[in-house]
Each structure stands twice: as C-alpha cells, then as structure tokens.
Motif scaffolding. Structure first.
Motif, PDB file in Angstrom:
ATOM      1  N   VAL A  67       0.854  -1.193   0.000  1.00  0.00           N
ATOM      2  CA  VAL A  67       0.000   0.000   0.000  1.00  0.00           C
ATOM      3  C   VAL A  67       0.884   1.235   0.000  1.00  0.00           C
ATOM      4  N   THR A  68       0.460   2.267  -0.706  1.00  0.00           N
ATOM      5  CA  THR A  68       1.063   3.585  -0.542  1.00  0.00           C
ATOM      6  C   THR A  68      -0.050   4.590  -0.313  1.00  0.00           C
ATOM      7  N   VAL A  69       0.214   5.549   0.576  1.00  0.00           N
ATOM      8  CA  VAL A  69      -0.822   6.483   1.018  1.00  0.00           C
ATOM      9  C   VAL A  69      -0.364   7.925   0.792  1.00  0.00           C
ATOM     10  N   GLU A  70      -1.191   8.698   0.145  1.00  0.00           N
ATOM     11  CA  GLU A  70      -0.956  10.140   0.032  1.00  0.00           C
ATOM     12  C   GLU A  70      -1.667  10.864   1.181  1.00  0.00           C
ATOM     13  N   VAL A  71      -1.122  12.006   1.552  1.00  0.00           N
ATOM     14  CA  VAL A  71      -1.761  12.819   2.586  1.00  0.00           C
ATOM     15  C   VAL A  71      -2.784  13.735   1.908  1.00  0.00           C
ATOM     16  N   GLY A  72      -4.009  13.743   2.439  1.00  0.00           N
ATOM     17  CA  GLY A  72      -5.036  14.634   1.913  1.00  0.00           C
ATOM     18  C   GLY A  72      -5.196  15.856   2.799  1.00  0.00           C
ATOM     19  N   ASN A  73      -5.882  16.853   2.300  1.00  0.00           N
ATOM     20  CA  ASN A  73      -6.073  18.071   3.090  1.00  0.00           C
ATOM     21  C   ASN A  73      -6.886  17.817   4.360  1.00  0.00           C
ATOM     22  N   ARG A 117      -0.462  21.432   2.183  1.00  0.00           N
ATOM     23  CA  ARG A 117       0.439  22.292   2.961  1.00  0.00           C
ATOM     24  C   ARG A 117      -0.174  22.552   4.322  1.00  0.00           C
ATOM     25  N   ARG A 118       0.689  22.758   5.297  1.00  0.00           N
ATOM     26  CA  ARG A 118       0.198  23.095   6.642  1.00  0.00           C
ATOM     27  C   ARG A 118      -0.547  24.421   6.630  1.00  0.00           C
ATOM     28  N   TRP A 123      -6.842  31.461   1.436  1.00  0.00           N
ATOM     29  CA  TRP A 123      -7.831  30.657   2.156  1.00  0.00           C
ATOM     30  C   TRP A 123      -8.804  30.048   1.155  1.00  0.00           C
ATOM     31  N   PRO A 124      -9.271  28.826   1.292  1.00  0.00           N
ATOM     32  CA  PRO A 124      -8.947  27.907   2.396  1.00  0.00           C
ATOM     33  C   PRO A 124      -7.648  27.137   2.152  1.00  0.00           C
ATOM     34  N   TRP A 169      -7.905  23.677  -7.461  1.00  0.00           N
ATOM     35  CA  TRP A 169      -7.201  24.961  -7.410  1.00  0.00           C
ATOM     36  C   TRP A 169      -5.737  24.756  -7.010  1.00  0.00           C
ATOM     37  N   THR A 170      -5.081  23.829  -7.662  1.00  0.00           N
ATOM     38  CA  THR A 170      -3.723  23.482  -7.243  1.00  0.00           C
ATOM     39  C   THR A 170      -2.696  24.504  -7.752  1.00  0.00           C
ATOM     40  N   ARG A 171      -2.112  25.232  -6.818  1.00  0.00           N
ATOM     41  CA  ARG A 171      -1.053  26.183  -7.168  1.00  0.00           C
ATOM     42  C   ARG A 171       0.203  25.393  -7.554  1.00  0.00           C
TER      43      ARG A 171
END
Ligand code: FE2
Ligand code: FE2
Length: 285
Positions: A67-73, A117-118, A123-124, A169-171
């Motif tokens: 398994v590989t896991v990405e971090v979501g918002n 990102r932290r 916003w948001p 809205w990915t910068r």
C-alpha cells in the motif's frame, strides 16, 4: 512484454463519514483479485480526529497487499494548530512506512507527489499546492529510476482542473504536470474531487494523462462510491472505474420470489392474530 500488473486506486475514504458497504466491498475485491498494490490518494479522515485516524490506520494495516498512502487536506490536524504546524504527520504514526512512499513493481514505479500544505497565503488551506521542494523530491525519484520504467505519480489533488464538480485549485500544478509530461510519466493518480475521471491534458512538454478516483465515503458528489482498477501491460494503462451501484445488494441477490411471498416480519413487531383484540397492559403506577 511484461505480465499484466493490476493496481487498485482508491481515495477519499474519510473515516468519520466512511461508507461501510463500500469498504467491505473493496476489502472483498482486494482478497479476490490480489492487486500488486493499493494506491490510496488521500483524505483518510474527515477532520483528522484521533479516533478517525485509529479506524483509518487499522483498516489500512489490515490490507494484505503493498500500500502507498498520500496525505489529503483532511488529514492534517484541524482543531489543534500547534500540532498542525509542529508535528503534522504524528497521527499517521502507525502507518508511517507507507505514507508518501514510492512502490517499485516490475517495470512500473508509483511515485508520490505531495500536494497539501500546513498553511497557505490564501484561504482555504484545503486547496492543492505543489511546492518546489515537493516537486523536486518527486522528480529526483523519477530521474533515478532505470530507463524504460513506467511511472505513475500519486497525489491527492488533481494538478489541474479535470472538469469535475469539485475543484482542486492546485497552485504550481501546471508546472508540475509539464515536468511530469517531460519525463513521460504514464499518468497521475489523484483524489479530492470525489468523482472519477480519466483525461489527457496538453502541456508545453507534451500530453499527460490524469486519472482520478472517486470516494469510498458518504460524501458523494456527482457519482456513487467507487474506485479504479488500473492495469499496466508493459505498454499501456487501462482504467476500469468500479462503482458500488454495479454491486448487487443482498436484496437483489434473491433469484426467485414466490407469487404469494409476504414481506419479512420484523421480530420486534409481532403481528396480532386476525379477529382477536390486542392485549392492553394495565397502567404502571
Ligand atoms: Fe475528500
Ligand atoms: Fe481533499
């Protein structure tokens, strides 16, 4: 030509508002089809609460395949800002080895690209953002792979909009996608928008495919819960979107219904015999 490699691409489980029937279905499919890997593209939880992470990590640990896991918002501490800034990934502790972790398969690599990102100077903070550092890390991994390796890049947010109802809205996504196209990646695998898609986007360095998985949570948008089966045959990627709507429920599995069939009686609702007066209990004082 290499043997076919099957991957399951699942996303946006959102423990706290997960869909149990969908999760049971996916577990059964994994047990039956034994994919070479399961790629989970983020949003494991609703609000990153400890009990949600406990359930998510327990479920992921129970999967008996790579398994590989990405971090979501939704997976960064939401209520505790100190923890969000100082130790944002503490709650992934029990599955840390599979978080943002590349997977090498014969002739195929799955490479992570972090898009959360932290904090952001806008916003948001739920929108996507590919930092230079995150992109460099991904490109470095890709550039070190043996020549001819097929590459899939796993990320939470679609790098550019994919025509879905939900937006990312990915910068920095345009530039990232162009760099991936320059390296000839097979596709990006993403989540976040809760609807599946499979499109090709043009970039200054050529076209690149973008594949999105739907959600396994109750937070559906335009389509029912589902996941993607991604098959690599050494030359091309094939995507099959699986939908919970195509899975028969127990009620639908009854082959024949007798003409005089009655609806099942629920035990807590005994039916009074015909032509009798229902018993009335005396009042309690
Ligand atoms: Fe989500
Ligand atoms: Fe998300």
């Amino acid at each position: 030509m290499a043997d076919k490699t099957l991957l399951f691409h699942i996303s946006d489980i959102h423990f706290g508002l997960e869909d149990d029937r969908s999760l049971d279905w996916v577990v059964q499919e994994i047990a039956e089809k034994r994919p070479a890997a399961v790629v989970i593209t983020g949003d494991l939880t609703m609000r990153a609460r400890p009990r949600e992470f406990d359930a998510a990590c327990h479920w992921i640990r129970s999967l008996d395949v790579p398994v590989t896991v990405e971090v979501g918002n939704h997976d960064l501490p939401y209520f505790n800002l100190l923890e969000r800034f100082v130790t944002p990934y503490k709650r992934f502790q029990s599955i840390r080895r599979v978080v943002e972790c590349p997977i090498d398969l014969p002739g195929l690599a799955i490479v992570p690209l972090k898009t959360v990102r932290r904090w952001q100077p806008r916003w948001p903070w739920s929108h996507g953002w590919v930092t230079e550092r995150a992109l460099d890390q991904t490109l470095t991994i890709i550039d070190r792979l043996p020549r001819g390796t097929g590459v899939l890049v796993a990320c939470h947010h679609p790098l550019v909009e994919a025509g879905t109802r939900g937006k990312a809205w990915t910068r920095g996504g345009d530039q990232a996608l162009a760099e991936l196209a320059r390296r000839g990646v097979l596709a990006t695998l993403s989540g976040h928008v809760h609807d599946a898609f499979d499109i090709v986007k043009d970039t200054p360095h050529g076209p690149v495919r973008m594949i999105g998985a739907g959600t396994l949570s109750q937070r559906i948008r335009s389509t029912p819960q589902g996941f993607n089966e991604v098959t690599w045959d050494g030359e091309a990627i094939e995507v099959r979107v699986r939908s919970i709507d195509d899975v028969p429920t127990r009620d639908m599995q009854v082959k024949e219904v007798p003409e005089d069939a009655l609806p099942p009686r629920r035990p807590e609702e005994p039916v009074a015999p015909v032509n009798t007066v229902p018993r009335v209990d005396p009042p309690v004082h």
